[in-house]
Scaffold this active site. Structure first.
Site, PDB file in Angstrom:
ATOM      1  N   GLY A   1      -3.969   3.421  -4.370  1.00 44.72           N
ATOM      2  CA  GLY A   1      -3.360   4.776  -4.488  1.00 44.72           C
ATOM      3  C   GLY A   1      -2.213   4.762  -3.509  1.00 44.72           C
TER       4      GLY A   1
ATOM      5  CD  GLN B   1      -0.123   6.278   1.848  1.00 41.69           C
ATOM      6  OE1 GLN B   1      -0.334   6.668   0.872  1.00 41.69           O
ATOM      7  NE2 GLN B   1      -0.606   5.226   2.559  1.00 41.69           N
TER       8      GLN B   1
ATOM      9  CB  CYS C   1      -5.330   4.258   4.792  1.00 44.79           C
ATOM     10  SG  CYS C   1      -3.939   5.248   4.794  1.00 44.79           S
ATOM     11  CG  LEU C   2      -1.910   0.864   0.963  1.00 43.85           C
ATOM     12  CD1 LEU C   2      -0.839   0.713  -0.216  1.00 43.85           C
ATOM     13  CD2 LEU C   2      -2.461  -0.682   0.964  1.00 43.85           C
TER      14      LEU C   2
ATOM     15  CG  HIS D   1      -7.604   8.336   1.080  1.00 46.19           C
ATOM     16  ND1 HIS D   1      -8.223   7.617   2.058  1.00 46.19           N
ATOM     17  CD2 HIS D   1      -6.262   8.064   1.270  1.00 46.19           C
ATOM     18  CE1 HIS D   1      -7.080   6.669   2.726  1.00 46.19           C
ATOM     19  NE2 HIS D   1      -5.967   7.218   2.171  1.00 46.19           N
ATOM     20  CD  GLU D   2      -3.676   8.027  -1.799  1.00 46.45           C
ATOM     21  OE1 GLU D   2      -2.787   8.374  -1.246  1.00 46.45           O
ATOM     22  OE2 GLU D   2      -4.507   6.784  -1.711  1.00 46.45           O
TER      23      GLU D   2
ATOM     24  CG  HIS E   1      -1.956  10.112   2.659  1.00 42.94           C
ATOM     25  ND1 HIS E   1      -1.661   9.710   3.881  1.00 42.94           N
ATOM     26  CD2 HIS E   1      -2.576   9.082   2.140  1.00 42.94           C
ATOM     27  CE1 HIS E   1      -2.174   8.541   4.257  1.00 42.94           C
ATOM     28  NE2 HIS E   1      -2.967   8.133   2.883  1.00 42.94           N
TER      29      HIS E   1
HETATM   30  O1  K1U Z   1      -3.525   5.748   0.458  1.00 42.12           O
HETATM   31  C1  K1U Z   1      -3.563   4.703   0.676  1.00 42.12           C
HETATM   32  O2  K1U Z   1      -3.105   4.092   1.584  1.00 42.12           O
HETATM   33  C2  K1U Z   1      -3.924   4.006  -0.494  1.00 42.12           C
HETATM   34  C3  K1U Z   1      -5.678   3.425  -0.347  1.00 42.12           C
HETATM   35  C4  K1U Z   1      -6.584   4.238  -1.313  1.00 42.12           C
HETATM   36  C5  K1U Z   1      -7.721   4.283  -0.999  1.00 42.12           C
HETATM   37  C6  K1U Z   1      -8.701   3.316  -0.827  1.00 42.12           C
HETATM   38  C7  K1U Z   1     -10.113   3.250  -0.561  1.00 42.12           C
HETATM   39  C8  K1U Z   1     -10.757   4.440  -0.416  1.00 42.12           C
HETATM   40  C9  K1U Z   1      -9.912   5.650  -0.473  1.00 42.12           C
HETATM   41  C10 K1U Z   1      -8.297   5.598  -0.652  1.00 42.12           C
HETATM   42  C11 K1U Z   1      -5.739   2.056  -0.685  1.00 42.12           C
HETATM   43  O3  K1U Z   1      -5.368   1.550  -1.601  1.00 42.12           O
HETATM   44  S1  K1U Z   1      -6.285   0.995   0.674  1.00 42.12           S
HETATM   45  C12 K1U Z   1      -6.345  -0.556   0.006  1.00 42.12           C
HETATM   46  C13 K1U Z   1      -7.445  -0.866  -1.035  1.00 42.12           C
HETATM   47  O4  K1U Z   1      -8.049   0.157  -1.536  1.00 42.12           O
HETATM   48  C14 K1U Z   1      -7.672  -2.264  -1.299  1.00 42.12           C
HETATM   49  C15 K1U Z   1      -6.989  -3.329  -0.889  1.00 42.12           C
HETATM   50  C16 K1U Z   1      -7.164  -4.752  -1.367  1.00 42.12           C
HETATM   51  C17 K1U Z   1      -8.207  -4.965  -1.941  1.00 42.12           C
HETATM   52  C18 K1U Z   1      -9.145  -4.004  -2.520  1.00 42.12           C
HETATM   53  C19 K1U Z   1      -8.702  -2.707  -2.110  1.00 42.12           C
HETATM   54 ZN    ZN Z   2      -4.030   6.368   2.645  1.00 44.57          ZN
END
Ligand code: K1U
Ligand code: ZN
Length: 172
Positions: free
Chosen positions: A46, A51, A94-95, A136-137, A140
């Site tokens: 996501g 971001q 979260c990225l 979560h998004e 943000h």
């Molecule tokens: O908001 C963001 O930065 C995106 C976030 C979304 C999210 C993930 C998990 C729970 C709630 C919200 C991500 O994409 S974090 C990265 C991620 O999920 C992932 C990365 C590598 C392998 C598997 C998963």
């Molecule tokens: Zn996030």
């Protein structure tokens, strides 16, 4: 294809409250495309526009990335219209807060309204990872990070870990 850099905490731009999109036009679709490219390049599921430094109420998500198949979805001006009283706990990442994963409690099910990439109004009822990821998004869009849901101690430990890994990366 434009992959744009993702802001990381404690960048103050992540604290901005995002503004609604007036019309889903070509500029909005270009933003959506850039967000999708940036999300895939960072291995995310996501991403919110803020971001990548655009404080607009736009989210992209792809929870079905399997066997190289992609199914990105866009949510413009999303609004949660109902939340269950039941709570679910998911481990979130979260990225914008790399390398930190923590359990967060949120509504187990939600209903939401939003515009799709064609500007059509959509409604959605969700649970599981989709409900978690949407909440979560949408946080943000209000300038809230998942670590803001943690205890003061856990949040400051997470921020210290982040700063340490930034220092190590900067030192090469
Ligand atoms: O908001 C963001 O930065 C995106 C976030 C979304 C999210 C993930 C998990 C729970 C709630 C919200 C991500 O994409 S974090 C990265 C991620 O999920 C992932 C990365 C590598 C392998 C598997 C998963
Ligand atoms: Zn996030």
């Amino acid at each position: 294809m434009t992959v744009r850099p993702i802001l990381t905490a404690p960048d103050p731009r992540l604290k901005a409250v995002s503004q609604p999109v007036a019309t889903v036009d070509a500029a909005t679709r270009k933003l959506i495309d850039d967000m999708v490219d940036s999300m895939y390049a960072a291995d995310g599921i996501g991403l919110a526009a803020v971001q990548i430094g655009e404080a607009k109420r736009v989210i992209v998500m792809d929870l079905d990335q399997r066997d190289g198949k992609r199914n990105p979805r866009a949510f413009v001006n999303p609004v949660i219209t109902w939340r269950s009283e039941e709570i679910a706990t998911f481990e979130e990442g979260c990225l914008s807060v790399p390398e930190i994963w923590e359990d967060v409690e949120r509504a187990a099910r939600i209903k939401a309204e939003y515009l799709d990439r064609d500007g059509n109004k959509q409604t959605l009822e969700s649970d599981g990872l989709l409900a978690t990821c949407l909440q979560h998004e949408m946080d943000h869009l209000e300038g809230v990070l998942f670590i803001d849901h943690l205890s003061k101690l856990k949040r400051s430990m997470a921020l210290r870990k982040l700063q340490k890994s930034k220092r190590l990366k900067d030192a090469g």
